[in-house]
Design a protein around this motif. Sequence first.
Motif, PDB file in Angstrom:
ATOM      1  N   MET A  41       0.827  -1.201   0.000  1.00  0.00           N
ATOM      2  CA  MET A  41       0.000   0.000   0.000  1.00  0.00           C
ATOM      3  C   MET A  41       0.864   1.255   0.000  1.00  0.00           C
ATOM      4  O   MET A  41       0.508   2.227  -0.630  1.00  0.00           O
ATOM      5  N   LEU A  42       2.013   1.226   0.696  1.00  0.00           N
ATOM      6  CA  LEU A  42       2.884   2.398   0.773  1.00  0.00           C
ATOM      7  C   LEU A  42       4.096   2.225  -0.125  1.00  0.00           C
ATOM      8  O   LEU A  42       4.736   1.175  -0.094  1.00  0.00           O
ATOM      9  N   ASP A  43       4.408   3.261  -0.890  1.00  0.00           N
ATOM     10  CA  ASP A  43       5.666   3.216  -1.638  1.00  0.00           C
ATOM     11  C   ASP A  43       6.812   3.478  -0.662  1.00  0.00           C
ATOM     12  O   ASP A  43       6.593   3.814   0.507  1.00  0.00           O
ATOM     13  N   SER A  44       8.034   3.316  -1.124  1.00  0.00           N
ATOM     14  CA  SER A  44       9.189   3.432  -0.215  1.00  0.00           C
ATOM     15  C   SER A  44       9.313   4.842   0.373  1.00  0.00           C
ATOM     16  O   SER A  44       9.711   4.988   1.529  1.00  0.00           O
ATOM     17  N   ASP A  45       8.960   5.863  -0.389  1.00  0.00           N
ATOM     18  CA  ASP A  45       9.045   7.240   0.114  1.00  0.00           C
ATOM     19  C   ASP A  45       8.088   7.452   1.283  1.00  0.00           C
ATOM     20  O   ASP A  45       8.471   7.981   2.330  1.00  0.00           O
ATOM     21  N   ASN A  46       6.837   7.041   1.129  1.00  0.00           N
ATOM     22  CA  ASN A  46       5.862   7.219   2.207  1.00  0.00           C
ATOM     23  C   ASN A  46       6.145   6.291   3.377  1.00  0.00           C
ATOM     24  O   ASN A  46       5.919   6.657   4.530  1.00  0.00           O
ATOM     25  N   ALA A  47       6.655   5.102   3.099  1.00  0.00           N
ATOM     26  CA  ALA A  47       7.029   4.187   4.181  1.00  0.00           C
ATOM     27  C   ALA A  47       8.131   4.805   5.033  1.00  0.00           C
ATOM     28  O   ALA A  47       8.087   4.737   6.262  1.00  0.00           O
ATOM     29  N   ALA A  48       9.109   5.426   4.392  1.00  0.00           N
ATOM     30  CA  ALA A  48      10.183   6.094   5.135  1.00  0.00           C
ATOM     31  C   ALA A  48       9.634   7.316   5.870  1.00  0.00           C
ATOM     32  O   ALA A  48       9.987   7.564   7.028  1.00  0.00           O
ATOM     33  N   PHE A  49       8.763   8.071   5.208  1.00  0.00           N
ATOM     34  CA  PHE A  49       8.200   9.294   5.787  1.00  0.00           C
ATOM     35  C   PHE A  49       7.503   9.028   7.118  1.00  0.00           C
ATOM     36  O   PHE A  49       7.722   9.756   8.095  1.00  0.00           O
ATOM     37  N   ILE A  50       6.674   7.997   7.206  1.00  0.00           N
ATOM     38  CA  ILE A  50       5.894   7.769   8.424  1.00  0.00           C
ATOM     39  C   ILE A  50       6.761   7.294   9.587  1.00  0.00           C
ATOM     40  O   ILE A  50       6.295   7.257  10.727  1.00  0.00           O
ATOM     41  N   GLN A  51       8.021   6.976   9.304  1.00  0.00           N
ATOM     42  CA  GLN A  51       8.930   6.510  10.352  1.00  0.00           C
ATOM     43  C   GLN A  51       9.956   7.579  10.729  1.00  0.00           C
ATOM     44  O   GLN A  51      10.985   7.278  11.323  1.00  0.00           O
ATOM     45  N   THR A  52       9.681   8.849  10.369  1.00  0.00           N
ATOM     46  CA  THR A  52      10.595   9.943  10.705  1.00  0.00           C
ATOM     47  C   THR A  52      10.028  10.752  11.866  1.00  0.00           C
ATOM     48  O   THR A  52       9.214  10.253  12.623  1.00  0.00           O
ATOM     49  N   GLY A  53      10.403  12.015  11.964  1.00  0.00           N
ATOM     50  CA  GLY A  53       9.983  12.879  13.063  1.00  0.00           C
ATOM     51  C   GLY A  53       8.628  13.502  12.871  1.00  0.00           C
ATOM     52  O   GLY A  53       8.419  14.681  13.170  1.00  0.00           O
ATOM     53  N   VAL A  54       7.686  12.712  12.387  1.00  0.00           N
ATOM     54  CA  VAL A  54       6.341  13.203  12.143  1.00  0.00           C
ATOM     55  C   VAL A  54       5.511  13.207  13.427  1.00  0.00           C
ATOM     56  O   VAL A  54       5.805  12.484  14.369  1.00  0.00           O
ATOM     57  N   SER A  55       4.488  14.022  13.425  1.00  0.00           N
ATOM     58  CA  SER A  55       3.479  13.968  14.468  1.00  0.00           C
ATOM     59  C   SER A  55       2.547  12.817  14.094  1.00  0.00           C
ATOM     60  O   SER A  55       2.088  12.736  12.951  1.00  0.00           O
ATOM     61  N   ILE A  56       2.286  11.917  15.041  1.00  0.00           N
ATOM     62  CA  ILE A  56       1.476  10.730  14.766  1.00  0.00           C
ATOM     63  C   ILE A  56       0.219  10.770  15.620  1.00  0.00           C
ATOM     64  O   ILE A  56       0.293  10.888  16.840  1.00  0.00           O
ATOM     65  N   SER A  57      -0.932  10.655  14.967  1.00  0.00           N
ATOM     66  CA  SER A  57      -2.217  10.547  15.666  1.00  0.00           C
ATOM     67  C   SER A  57      -2.897   9.278  15.204  1.00  0.00           C
ATOM     68  O   SER A  57      -2.976   9.005  14.005  1.00  0.00           O
ATOM     69  N   LEU A  58      -3.400   8.512  16.165  1.00  0.00           N
ATOM     70  CA  LEU A  58      -4.141   7.291  15.867  1.00  0.00           C
ATOM     71  C   LEU A  58      -5.554   7.480  16.396  1.00  0.00           C
ATOM     72  O   LEU A  58      -5.734   7.878  17.556  1.00  0.00           O
ATOM     73  N   ALA A  59      -6.552   7.200  15.559  1.00  0.00           N
ATOM     74  CA  ALA A  59      -7.939   7.433  15.942  1.00  0.00           C
ATOM     75  C   ALA A  59      -8.806   6.224  15.615  1.00  0.00           C
ATOM     76  O   ALA A  59      -8.492   5.431  14.729  1.00  0.00           O
ATOM     77  N   ALA A  60      -9.899   6.112  16.352  1.00  0.00           N
ATOM     78  CA  ALA A  60     -10.922   5.100  16.114  1.00  0.00           C
ATOM     79  C   ALA A  60     -12.237   5.704  16.593  1.00  0.00           C
ATOM     80  O   ALA A  60     -12.249   6.754  17.238  1.00  0.00           O
TER      81      ALA A  60
END
Length: 158
Positions: A1-20
Amino acid sequence: MLDSDNAAFIQTGVSISLAASGGDRLPSMSRGLGCKLVDGGRQVAIFIKPSQSVELLDNIRRSGRVANVFSLPSSNRTVQLKGLDARILPFEVADLPIIEAHITDFLAEVLPLGLPEEVVRTLFAYTADDLVMVVYTPVAAFSQTPGPKAGEALDAKP
């Protein structure tokens, strides 16, 4: 589902929010303390504090449905993933370096923007016994970066 660029991006210094959401369709959300890809990159694992995520974890147990947002403060680049099979797993102490690297990377992002280090360290304060891992398979991915392509599926052609 994720290309290598987006896969790397989500594992950097991003703000992460998980919702349900619950049966009442009201959302619950928690801040992620880091991310890793598992199952050969087919699944995403997010580290969260259960002490601050009781409603979120209850909603995940009931439905397995999650929305996960990753946003880079310096550029507002934002990716949203959705999953239908989320499950809660015990935290593995071997993953502590991932959380520490995430905090370091996030600090590098927000300190130049004027956010005090003490505030960030307070937001990300944790103990290993107050961590779980939420793992899910992304079934949809969207660009949520502000602008004309916000909401566009990542696999959409320009």
